[in-house]
Design an enzyme around this catalytic site. Structure first.
Site, PDB file in Angstrom:
ATOM      1  N   LYS A 176      -9.451 -59.936 -32.255  1.00 53.78           N
ATOM      2  CA  LYS A 176      -8.813 -60.141 -30.942  1.00 53.78           C
ATOM      3  C   LYS A 176      -8.780 -58.888 -30.069  1.00 53.78           C
ATOM      4  O   LYS A 176      -7.807 -58.657 -29.348  1.00 53.78           O
ATOM      5  CB  LYS A 176      -7.374 -60.657 -31.111  1.00 53.78           C
ATOM      6  CG  LYS A 176      -7.298 -61.926 -31.938  1.00 53.78           C
ATOM      7  CD  LYS A 176      -5.873 -62.387 -32.130  1.00 53.78           C
ATOM      8  CE  LYS A 176      -5.793 -63.464 -33.183  1.00 53.78           C
ATOM      9  NZ  LYS A 176      -4.486 -63.988 -33.417  1.00 53.78           N
ATOM     10  N   ASP A 211       1.549 -67.367 -38.671  1.00 51.32           N
ATOM     11  CA  ASP A 211       2.098 -68.228 -37.613  1.00 51.32           C
ATOM     12  C   ASP A 211       2.193 -69.697 -38.021  1.00 51.32           C
ATOM     13  O   ASP A 211       3.053 -70.435 -37.532  1.00 51.32           O
ATOM     14  CB  ASP A 211       1.324 -68.070 -36.298  1.00 51.32           C
ATOM     15  CG  ASP A 211      -0.154 -68.425 -36.416  1.00 51.32           C
ATOM     16  OD1 ASP A 211      -0.637 -68.647 -37.541  1.00 51.32           O
ATOM     17  OD2 ASP A 211      -0.832 -68.464 -35.384  1.00 51.32           O
TER      18      ASP A 211
END
Length: 478
Positions: A176, A211
């Site tokens: 990312k 997550d």
């Protein structure tokens, strides 16, 4: 949380009558065949998914990794107290204070901080000093003073990590757009804790959080019968509660509970291409992706990829001069040029003229010569790609429910992600798949209760810190 109908998500309108030429109709029939998953085929996929889950529970390095999360036990919804969450994983860093009030109720306060390009690629110590400063200013901003006690923090670290305890792990790599030096092979919890200690910030980093595990926990606080958390957004993954006795590869010693949350990493399911209905259009997407021959299941069910699968189908129709009179456009010719959001608009379109579909094709994609038949063909392709994704997601959910034997007693499944939240009829298509996979269970959608779970990386991470505190307190003192 409300279903898609209650949340006023648009409904998908399916058309079966294309009204095209015989060659157009013949090609559309071929595409329908390639994307249709019959109830019998869906059952075979579910059985293979279940057997791959069990392989991952028994041994390391399996296709579905089935990673123990070290989060033990279940939430009751009666947990109380204030906990912090830190979410690092993109352009912003987010700090959240979650005040658990019992009975499934909580309040949150959060602040976002921009992470500069310099911090993303510099020395990792600079990044953690910045994070510690952000947490310190957050505590000051909200007048949080806990005297001599440290406030527990759950750290959602959205990068690959080898986890060894609820609050320990070694970073595998950066993704990312981050590429800080001095982080690979180090423990992100220790790096953060050291930075906090240097600045005398009274925070204890008590949990390193995935997550998807956070999604499960955020749903479970208000719905204690939650058995799984699923992400159906840009990417896809699942986590669920498993009995320790079924995790045969576990070597971590005694636990404080007979259950643990498993982070499945199911996006890699069937990388071997044994069972999934992989088409040439999927193969083209996979071949041109940054990770060929990996995450094939994720590539068939996630928001990042659905538009690209549809684009590949449309281009073949153009190349056969069966669509847009053989014309395309720069936008349609570009990888990722046909966005999944366009599919949402097209799926929700209705009426004879399909004005919104025409607008997407003519205005957003600059395609000349768009006829009504073209619009109907494009709409049918979007319907096929979107429906297949939802039905494959149903197979994964059914596999989890069967492994947990939770269908008779019923369970809640918390789902986060833009595809589930906003894509027309995605939830109803999953429910249709579940109805077919559990034909002997009346009202299956009252037994397997799907619902939107919000903020797994914030509320879920704070709840993970709460579980970590509870686990530490329940362990016998050495």
């Amino acid at each position: 949380m409300a279903s898609q109908t209650q949340r006023k998500v648009p409904v998908a309108h399916t058309i079966t009558n294309i009204g095209g030429t015989p060659p157009q109709e013949a090609m559309v029939d071929k595409i329908v065949q390639a994307f249709t998953i019959t109830p019998e085929y869906l059952e075979q996929i579910t059985q293979h998914f279940l057997s791959e889950m069990r392989k991952g529970l028994n041994q390391e390095d399996q296709t579905i990794a089935m990673i123990p999360s070290f989060v033990e036990g279940r939430l009751t919804g009666e947990e109380i107290g204030q906990f912090l969450a830190l979410d690092l994983g993109g352009t912003n860093l987010r700090v959240v204070l979650v005040d658990l009030q019992g009975r499934g109720n909580f309040t949150t306060k959060s602040t976002k901080y921009k992470v500069s390009e310099h911090l993303k690629t510099g020395d990792v110590k600079e990044l953690y000093n910045f994070i510690a400063d952000c947490i310190d200013s957050f505590l000051t901003e909200h007048n949080l003073d806990y005297g001599t006690a440290d406030i527990h923090l759950g750290y959602t670290f959205s990068f690959p990590v080898y986890q060894s305890k609820i609050n320990r792990g070694l970073q595998k790599q950066w993704t990312k757009g981050f590429n800080c030096s001095g982080a690979i092979g180090k423990d992100p919890v220790i790096l953060l804790q050291d930075a906090l200690a240097k600045k005398h910030v009274p925070v204890l980093v008590s949990a390193l959080v995935n997550d998807t595990v956070g999604t499960l926990l955020s749903n479970a606080y208000s719905k204690p019968e939650t058995n799984a958390g699923i992400i159906l957004g840009t990417g896809s993954n699942g986590a669920y509660i498993e009995k320790m006795s079924n995790i045969r590869k576990w070597t971590g010693g005694a636990t404080s509970s007979d259950e643990m949350i498993i982070n499945m990493e199911f996006g890699a399911f069937d990388n071997e291409r044994v069972i999934l209905p992989v088409t040439p259009w999927d193969n083209k997407l996979d071949r041109e992706s940054i990770n060929p021959h990996k995450q094939i299941f994720e590539k068939m069910i996630s928001g990042m990829y659905l538009g690209e699968i549809a684009r590949n189908v449309l281009l073949e129709l153009v190349d056969r001069t069966l669509l847009f009179e053989g014309y395309s456009s720069k936008e349609l010719n570009s990888q990722w040029g046909f966005e999944t959001t366009y599919m949402s608009t097209i799926e929700a379109d209705q009426g004879d003229s399909l004005k919104n579909t025409h607008r997407v094709l003519a205005s957003s994609l600059n395609i000349p010569n768009v006829s009504e038949v073209d619009c109907r063909i494009v709409k049918r392709v979007c319907d096929l790609v979107g429906t297949r994704a939802a039905r494959l997601a149903a197979a994964a959910i059914a596999g989890i429910v069967r492994q947990s034997s939770s269908v008779q007693d019923g369970c809640d499944i918390g789902i986060d992600g833009s595809l589930y939240e906003f894509y027309p009829s995605f939830e109803q298509r999953i429910e249709q798949g579940l109805t077919e996979l559990f034909p002997d269970v009346p009202d299956i959608n009252k037994k397997i209760r799907l619902g939107l779970a919000k903020d797994g990386s914030g509320v879920g991470a704070a709840l993970c810190a709460c579980v970590a505190k509870k686990m530490a307190e329940s362990k016998p003192s050495q």
